[in-house]
Scaffold this active site. Structure first.
Site, PDB file in Angstrom:
ATOM      1  N   CYS A 515       0.840  -1.178   0.000  1.00  0.00           N
ATOM      2  CA  CYS A 515       0.000   0.000   0.000  1.00  0.00           C
ATOM      3  C   CYS A 515       0.885   1.241   0.000  1.00  0.00           C
ATOM      4  CB  CYS A 515      -0.856   0.038   1.265  1.00  0.00           C
ATOM      5  SG  CYS A 515      -1.918  -1.392   1.432  1.00  0.00           S
ATOM      6  N   TRP A 560       1.687  10.756  -7.897  1.00  0.00           N
ATOM      7  CA  TRP A 560       1.498   9.901  -6.729  1.00  0.00           C
ATOM      8  C   TRP A 560       1.063  10.696  -5.496  1.00  0.00           C
ATOM      9  CZ3 TRP A 560       5.993   5.771  -7.307  1.00  0.00           C
ATOM     10  CH2 TRP A 560       5.658   4.936  -8.377  1.00  0.00           C
ATOM     11  N   ASP A 598      14.013   9.586 -10.470  1.00  0.00           N
ATOM     12  CA  ASP A 598      13.080   8.492 -10.748  1.00  0.00           C
ATOM     13  C   ASP A 598      11.769   9.010 -11.310  1.00  0.00           C
ATOM     14  OD1 ASP A 598      14.745   6.466  -9.776  1.00  0.00           O
ATOM     15  OD2 ASP A 598      14.121   6.840  -7.709  1.00  0.00           O
ATOM     16  N   HIS A 693      10.905  -8.122  -7.805  1.00  0.00           N
ATOM     17  CA  HIS A 693       9.551  -8.266  -7.265  1.00  0.00           C
ATOM     18  C   HIS A 693       9.251  -9.674  -6.798  1.00  0.00           C
ATOM     19  CE1 HIS A 693       9.724  -4.882 -10.036  1.00  0.00           C
ATOM     20  NE2 HIS A 693       9.010  -4.284  -9.112  1.00  0.00           N
TER      21      HIS A 693
END
Ligand code: GLN
Ligand code: ZN
Length: 755
Positions: A515, A560, A598, A693
């Protein structure tokens, strides 16, 4: 006519992120499956009760997921890739986790299914796989269980399923030249089975999500769309839901299929409602998505009251709803106990958005506006509350030439080569190193004033020292400080810039159990003082090797965060850019010669409709370039992007003109690299040779093979070696082994090149 209300989905992580904890505990064998199932059920029941209490007419069911809702559909259709089916008697929740994570419950590892962004959001779904061997069987009755649960709470429920066309579109074909549309008949048969079941259960309305209707579909896909829904004719009423953009260009599809309702997103889609309405068959119920499911500001209910009140004479049957699922916003503003009451009254999280729907439908149905007038009162004094004065706006007139670096890449390449003196195939990492429990605790203790700043910083310095030592031991060429001071790559910058507000509990699901807690941009953004400088400077003081400065880019910080709805995106993003420019300047002045900015979110902001793409890309690219436009030729600018598909943005990527881009190729089977090659991309690339990942350790041979393969697409002097993303979610044990293998493979290749 009574106007009813509904939402397109409720967040599923639980108010205290119970789902996250339960998932992770289950994966680590700390709780039983029974316990996991119980926690999931508790969340679902609570979500239903909340919807009921807030006054929603139809309760949404089927929005829950153990990991991801596209994966739910994959499970339901039994479309499980064969590699996950060894020794599996019955497809169950363990299969689901295996597909998502690549690790089975008895710790067998297989490479997981790809994960990618859900349209233009920061939510990631597990990509369905299609090939000529794909089989489909109804295999997972989770939805049916949830329906039974929900019916005990309210009769009026609205099950949600992902439509067959979007499901097929969202997947990828895993064998060459296979046309996935061939699978449609098989898939449709299972949808028929599901629809039939729901019909027999006497379900009146079902929500079928077809978000691909916001895209520009080919003639063939349009044709198949029409075919499919005609095939699925009958059964319960279908409310076809669309979101994330305008669908007017696909009205020909809508008007050729037998559906009973259509939902449109009036927040992200710029609609001329009257024209749209005229062109839509009058038999259909129209659900108006007017409550923003992707932002956290209170809605201007009076505005929507007027809009709908004027509109309602033009259509027989109207519902109102959220623009999209509420999956993308936090659950409850009332959990933010640190915010004062007045401030809180500016915001609506998921629960409050449900209530807004109640307020609005109530006002529309009774004509009584008093409640909504009271509700929107804070919107009038918002600027005062948020200390917003617009003062930076006038500085944002930026001349075109400010966006360009002094010299082109070929010149910079040579200068940087001389200055940095790196070996061929330079090895670097993406920024973060493992965020251990102790590290998280340390930051939390500092935040809660349990330890003082001096102690906190000395601990952070010692972690940076360890990170540097480990990288030196591993023989990495361009080092990073490891980002121990950062909770999150956006939150950290927000906390150190003017203009951001933070929540304590505003969590939003990003993928699986992960999250994020997006900050809220409430007023003008500017830099207070250097943000990263002291950490990077310290790291650089420990080593002769170059240390990369590490920043989050303006577009990602913007996307974001939750941002103001009443100020242009460009204004906000440019303010962020200029703040970062100051930071870059400081790093450069302090002899940091490599700086990474980034931008993992850059592609995410891309509108779904082709007509709107260019405008977005123009401002996104320019904002990024603004922050680096004045750096020296010898300063090497890196950027990092993950989970990007580049085919439709490669031109813009090239316009960013960064010296090195690191990307996420390890799960994409070199498709990404192909785009770069076909485009004749000229600058350096680090494709990502270790999929961070998954907990799997890539072997030396695997990495070696991957690097060799990438040389088909990238010339040797422009190839960088790196993992495909930051390492913060991995353990030190995994990281050390994997990086060791990465360096080993690179060195082997260097030797081979020499001979
Ligand atoms: N520098 C960040 C990290 O390493 C990049 C994270 C990201 O791309 N999402 O964690
Ligand atoms: Zn990344």
């Amino acid at each position: 006519m009574t106007i009813l209300n509904h939402i397109l989905g409720f967040p599923r992580i639980g108010i205290d992120r119970e789902l996250k904890r339960a998932q992770e505990n289950y994966w680590n064998n700390k709780i039983s499956k029974k316990k996991l199932l119980k926690i999931g059920k508790k969340i679902r029941i609570k979500n239903l009760l909340t919807q009921k209490k807030m006054g929603l007419n139809y309760l949404s069911v089927g929005d829950f997921s153990w990991y991801d809702h596209v994966l739910n559909t994959t499970m339901m259709l039994g479309n499980i890739p064969k590699r996950f089916l060894n020794n599996v008697k019955k497809i169950n929740i363990d299969t689901l986790f295996h597909v998502a994570r690549g690790v089975s419950h008895n710790r067998e590892s297989t490479f997981p299914s790809e994960m990618t962004k859900w349209f233009n959001t920061n939510y990631h779904y597990i990509v369905p796989e299609f090939n000529e061997y794909s089989t489909f069987n109804f295999s997972w009755n989770q939805l049916f269980l949830e329906i039974d649960e929900a019916l005990l709470i309210k009769k009026k429920i609205k099950p949600i399923i992902l439509g067959p066309m979007s499901y097929l579109w969202l997947g990828k074909t895993t064998s060459k030249n296979f046309d996935r549309l061939k699978l449609l008949p098989k898939i449709l048969n299972i949808y028929k089975y599901i629809l039939n079941y729901l019909h027999e259960k006497k379900i009146k309305w079902i929500q079928i999500d077809e978000p691909i209707l916001s895209l520009n579909l080919s003639q063939l896909w349009k044709k198949k769309f029409i075919y499919s829904y005609n095939f699925l004719k009958g059964y319960s009423n279908k409310l076809l839901t669309t979101y994330f953009g305008n669908i007017s260009h696909n009205l020909d599809i809508i008007n050729s299929i037998p559906i009973e309702g259509l939902h449109i997103d009036l927040i992200s889609g710029k609609y001329d409602l009257l024209t749209f309405n005229k062109n839509l068959s009058n038999q259909i119920l129209l659900s108006l998505g007017i409550i923003n499911g992707r932002n956290i500001w209170k809605s201007d209910l009076l505005k929507y009251f007027n809009l709908i009140n004027n509109f309602k004479k033009f259509r027989k049957n109207i519902w109102i709803g959220t623009s999209c699922s509420l999956l993308h916003i936090p659950i409850d503003i009332n959990k933010e106990s640190q915010l004062n009451k007045k401030l809180k009254s500016c915001f609506s999280f998921a629960i409050q958005k449900c209530y807004e729907l109640f307020l609005l439908s109530h006002a529309l149905n009774t004509g009584n506006k008093s409640l909504i007038k009271k509700w929107i009162l804070p919107l009038y004094y918002k600027n005062f509350l948020l200390n917003f004065n617009n003062k930076n706006k006038k500085n944002l007139f930026i001349k075109e030439k400010k966006y360009f670096r002094k010299n082109n890449y070929n010149i910079r390449f040579k200068k940087q080569k001389n200055k940095l003196n790196l070996p061929i195939f330079p090895i670097t990492t993406i920024g973060s190193f493992p965020q251990t429990k102790e590290l998280r605790k340390l930051r939390l203790n500092f935040k809660n004033n349990i330890i003082d700043k001096k102690k906190y910083e000395s601990k952070i310095f010692s972690i940076i020292k360890k990170n540097i030592k480990e990288q030196e031991k591993l023989n990495i060429d361009v080092l990073v400080h490891g980002e121990p001071e950062r909770n999150d790559m956006v939150e950290y910058f927000g906390e150190n810039l003017n203009g951001f507000l933070f929540t304590n509990n505003g969590w939003v699901q990003s993928y699986g159990s992960r999250c994020v807690k997006p900050p809220i941009i409430v007023s003008d953004v500017s830099r207070i003082k250097p943000i990263t400088l002291k950490w990077i400077k310290y790291a650089q003081s420990l080593t002769k090797k170059p240390v990369k400065g590490m920043l989050t880019g303006p577009v990602t910080i913007f996307l974001w965060s939750f941002s103001r709805e009443d100020i242009s995106d460009l204004t906000i993003v440019n303010q962020i850019s200029l703040a970062l420019k100051d930071e870059i300047n400081d790093l450069e002045k302090n002899n940091i010669n490599i700086i990474q900015i980034d931008e993992p979110a850059l592609r995410e902001g891309l509108p779904l409709n082709d007509d709107e793409k260019k405008e977005y890309l123009d401002w996104a690219v320019n904002s990024f370039k603004l922050s680096i436009s004045e750096v020296k030729d010898t300063t090497q600018i890196h950027t990092h992007m993950c989970y990007c598909e580049f085919h439709d943005i490669i031109q813009s990527i090239s316009e960013l003109d960064v010296d090195v881009i690191t990307i996420e190729n390890s799960r994409s089977n070199d498709n990404l690299l192909m785009y770069f090659k076909n485009f004749n991309y000229n600058n350096s690339i680090g494709p990502g040779f270790y999929d961070i990942h998954s907990p799997n350790i890539p072997s030396k041979n695997t990495i070696f093979r991957l690097i060799k393969k990438s040389l088909k697409y990238i010339s040797p002097e422009k190839l960088w070696i790196n993992p495909d993303c930051g390492l913060k979610t991995r353990t030190w044990k995994e990281v050390k082994k994997s990086l060791y293998n990465l360096v080993y493979a690179t060195q082997k290749l260097r030797l081979e090149q020499k001979n």
